[in-house]
Design a protein around this motif. Sequence first.
Motif, PDB file in Angstrom:
ATOM      1  N   SER A  68       6.283   2.024 -10.325  1.00 24.12           N
ATOM      2  CA  SER A  68       5.073   1.675  -9.592  1.00 24.12           C
ATOM      3  C   SER A  68       3.887   1.632 -10.534  1.00 24.12           C
ATOM      4  N   GLN A  69       2.863   0.855 -10.146  1.00 29.64           N
ATOM      5  CA  GLN A  69       1.638   0.799 -10.947  1.00 29.64           C
ATOM      6  C   GLN A  69       0.438   0.553 -10.044  1.00 29.64           C
ATOM      7  N   LEU A  70      -0.706   1.060 -10.502  1.00 30.36           N
ATOM      8  CA  LEU A  70      -1.983   0.829  -9.843  1.00 30.36           C
ATOM      9  C   LEU A  70      -2.761  -0.152 -10.706  1.00 30.36           C
ATOM     10  N   VAL A  71      -3.158  -1.285 -10.105  1.00 29.89           N
ATOM     11  CA  VAL A  71      -3.882  -2.330 -10.823  1.00 29.89           C
ATOM     12  C   VAL A  71      -5.264  -2.482 -10.205  1.00 29.89           C
ATOM     13  N   LEU A  72      -6.291  -2.501 -11.050  1.00 31.15           N
ATOM     14  CA  LEU A  72      -7.662  -2.733 -10.611  1.00 31.15           C
ATOM     15  C   LEU A  72      -8.088  -4.132 -11.025  1.00 31.15           C
ATOM     16  N   PHE A  73      -8.922  -4.764 -10.222  1.00 33.30           N
ATOM     17  CA  PHE A  73      -9.378  -6.120 -10.520  1.00 33.30           C
ATOM     18  C   PHE A  73     -10.687  -6.364  -9.793  1.00 33.30           C
ATOM     19  N   GLY A  74     -11.332  -7.432 -10.151  1.00 31.18           N
ATOM     20  CA  GLY A  74     -12.601  -7.797  -9.519  1.00 31.18           C
ATOM     21  C   GLY A  74     -12.897  -9.250  -9.811  1.00 31.18           C
ATOM     22  N   LYS A  75     -14.160  -9.568 -10.030  1.00 36.05           N
ATOM     23  CA  LYS A  75     -14.556 -10.950 -10.294  1.00 36.05           C
ATOM     24  C   LYS A  75     -14.291 -11.365 -11.740  1.00 36.05           C
ATOM     25  N   HIS A  76     -14.146 -10.422 -12.631  1.00 34.20           N
ATOM     26  CA  HIS A  76     -13.878 -10.710 -14.048  1.00 34.20           C
ATOM     27  C   HIS A  76     -12.455 -11.243 -14.182  1.00 34.20           C
ATOM     28  N   PRO A  77     -12.175 -12.121 -15.141  1.00 36.03           N
ATOM     29  CA  PRO A  77     -10.836 -12.702 -15.280  1.00 36.03           C
ATOM     30  C   PRO A  77      -9.773 -11.741 -15.842  1.00 36.03           C
ATOM     31  N   VAL A  78     -10.165 -10.507 -16.153  1.00 36.29           N
ATOM     32  CA  VAL A  78      -9.210  -9.532 -16.693  1.00 36.29           C
ATOM     33  C   VAL A  78      -8.988  -8.430 -15.661  1.00 36.29           C
ATOM     34  N   SER A  79      -7.730  -8.183 -15.330  1.00 37.35           N
ATOM     35  CA  SER A  79      -7.364  -7.067 -14.451  1.00 37.35           C
ATOM     36  C   SER A  79      -6.942  -5.894 -15.335  1.00 37.35           C
ATOM     37  N   GLY A 115       0.792  -1.228   0.000  1.00 39.95           N
ATOM     38  CA  GLY A 115       0.000   0.000   0.000  1.00 39.95           C
ATOM     39  C   GLY A 115       0.819   1.270   0.000  1.00 39.95           C
ATOM     40  N   ASP A 116       2.026   1.246  -0.559  1.00 42.69           N
ATOM     41  CA  ASP A 116       2.919   2.402  -0.530  1.00 42.69           C
ATOM     42  C   ASP A 116       2.461   3.454  -1.550  1.00 42.69           C
ATOM     43  N   ARG A 152      -7.031   9.248  -1.116  1.00 37.70           N
ATOM     44  CA  ARG A 152      -8.314   8.754  -0.600  1.00 37.70           C
ATOM     45  C   ARG A 152      -8.977   7.803  -1.595  1.00 37.70           C
ATOM     46  N   PHE A 153      -8.934   8.178  -2.867  1.00 34.23           N
ATOM     47  CA  PHE A 153      -9.530   7.348  -3.914  1.00 34.23           C
ATOM     48  C   PHE A 153      -8.873   5.969  -3.953  1.00 34.23           C
ATOM     49  N   VAL A 154      -7.554   5.935  -3.983  1.00 36.29           N
ATOM     50  CA  VAL A 154      -6.832   4.656  -4.039  1.00 36.29           C
ATOM     51  C   VAL A 154      -7.082   3.851  -2.771  1.00 36.29           C
ATOM     52  N   GLU A 155      -7.107   4.511  -1.637  1.00 33.21           N
ATOM     53  CA  GLU A 155      -7.359   3.792  -0.385  1.00 33.21           C
ATOM     54  C   GLU A 155      -8.758   3.181  -0.364  1.00 33.21           C
ATOM     55  N   ARG A 156      -9.741   3.896  -0.894  1.00 33.51           N
ATOM     56  CA  ARG A 156     -11.102   3.327  -0.979  1.00 33.51           C
ATOM     57  C   ARG A 156     -11.116   2.098  -1.868  1.00 33.51           C
ATOM     58  N   LEU A 157     -10.407   2.166  -2.987  1.00 30.26           N
ATOM     59  CA  LEU A 157     -10.328   1.014  -3.887  1.00 30.26           C
ATOM     60  C   LEU A 157      -9.644  -0.162  -3.207  1.00 30.26           C
ATOM     61  N   ARG A 158      -8.550   0.112  -2.509  1.00 31.52           N
ATOM     62  CA  ARG A 158      -7.827  -0.962  -1.806  1.00 31.52           C
ATOM     63  C   ARG A 158      -8.678  -1.553  -0.687  1.00 31.52           C
ATOM     64  N   THR A 159      -9.369  -0.709   0.059  1.00 36.28           N
ATOM     65  CA  THR A 159     -10.235  -1.179   1.142  1.00 36.28           C
ATOM     66  C   THR A 159     -11.360  -2.058   0.588  1.00 36.28           C
ATOM     67  N   ALA A 160     -11.860  -1.708  -0.592  1.00 38.25           N
ATOM     68  CA  ALA A 160     -12.914  -2.500  -1.232  1.00 38.25           C
ATOM     69  C   ALA A 160     -12.364  -3.801  -1.820  1.00 38.25           C
ATOM     70  N   GLY A 161     -11.031  -3.947  -1.813  1.00 38.88           N
ATOM     71  CA  GLY A 161     -10.416  -5.171  -2.322  1.00 38.88           C
ATOM     72  C   GLY A 161     -10.361  -5.258  -3.832  1.00 38.88           C
ATOM     73  N   ILE A 162     -10.347  -4.088  -4.498  1.00 39.81           N
ATOM     74  CA  ILE A 162     -10.326  -4.113  -5.966  1.00 39.81           C
ATOM     75  C   ILE A 162      -9.116  -3.385  -6.562  1.00 39.81           C
ATOM     76  N   ALA A 163      -8.123  -3.072  -5.744  1.00 42.58           N
ATOM     77  CA  ALA A 163      -6.936  -2.382  -6.257  1.00 42.58           C
ATOM     78  C   ALA A 163      -5.691  -2.837  -5.517  1.00 42.58           C
ATOM     79  N   ARG A 164      -4.566  -2.792  -6.236  1.00 39.95           N
ATOM     80  CA  ARG A 164      -3.258  -3.093  -5.665  1.00 39.95           C
ATOM     81  C   ARG A 164      -2.265  -2.061  -6.170  1.00 39.95           C
ATOM     82  N   LEU A 165      -1.341  -1.703  -5.291  1.00 33.64           N
ATOM     83  CA  LEU A 165      -0.204  -0.883  -5.687  1.00 33.64           C
ATOM     84  C   LEU A 165       0.998  -1.815  -5.750  1.00 33.64           C
TER      85      LEU A 165
END
Length: 189
Positions: free
Chosen positions: A79-90, A24-25, A53-66
């Motif tokens: 560094s990179q910000l990656v979003l993901f969810g239930k779909h097989p594509v991040s 979470g850096d 705040r935006f990135v932290e909300r995404l990370r808290t929701a379990g849909i983002a990684r730094l």
Amino acid sequence: MEGNLRRLIKRCTEVEGLHFTDDGDFDSFFRLHSLTLGRRNVSTYLPELAFRRFVERLRTAGIARLQHARLPHGAAIASQLVLFGKHPVSHTVCAGMDPEYSRLGASAFLRWRGFETLAGLGYQANDLTDAALNSVTHFKSQFGGSLETAFVLKAPPSQRARQAIGDALRLPRSAVSRLIRAFRRGPPS
């Protein structure tokens, strides 16, 4: 993957001692992302506090990684910000790197280790998102995946809007990219 990229990734690990972190850096991410945008004379999407705040909300929701490529002493150089969810594509939605280390291959190292991590979590693909810069498109193509342009359009309510979209689709790709960027900026003030 192109041989040169394989060589760079191997050198980053075996010679330079880079290591990959998934943490979470935000400070390192924002610094490197801002440096990258600054080299292109583009401002950040949001002011630092709002972006944090935006990135932290995404990370808290379990849909983002730094994710970061770090030197042996721990300093992040890509560094990179990656979003993901239930779909097989991040989706790698934004990234940054320290220009002092641009020849090291840290961006390639970061992308590849990020792909490996995401594959370990069950993701089948990663969308490196759109970029209108030829150097970025070339960088993406070196990984050997398929590069596909995807648009989702909804029928506009007016004939004038339908005509504008039709006209835009007949333009060269670079002109369409400029139109999309202008649309995102909004009307002139």
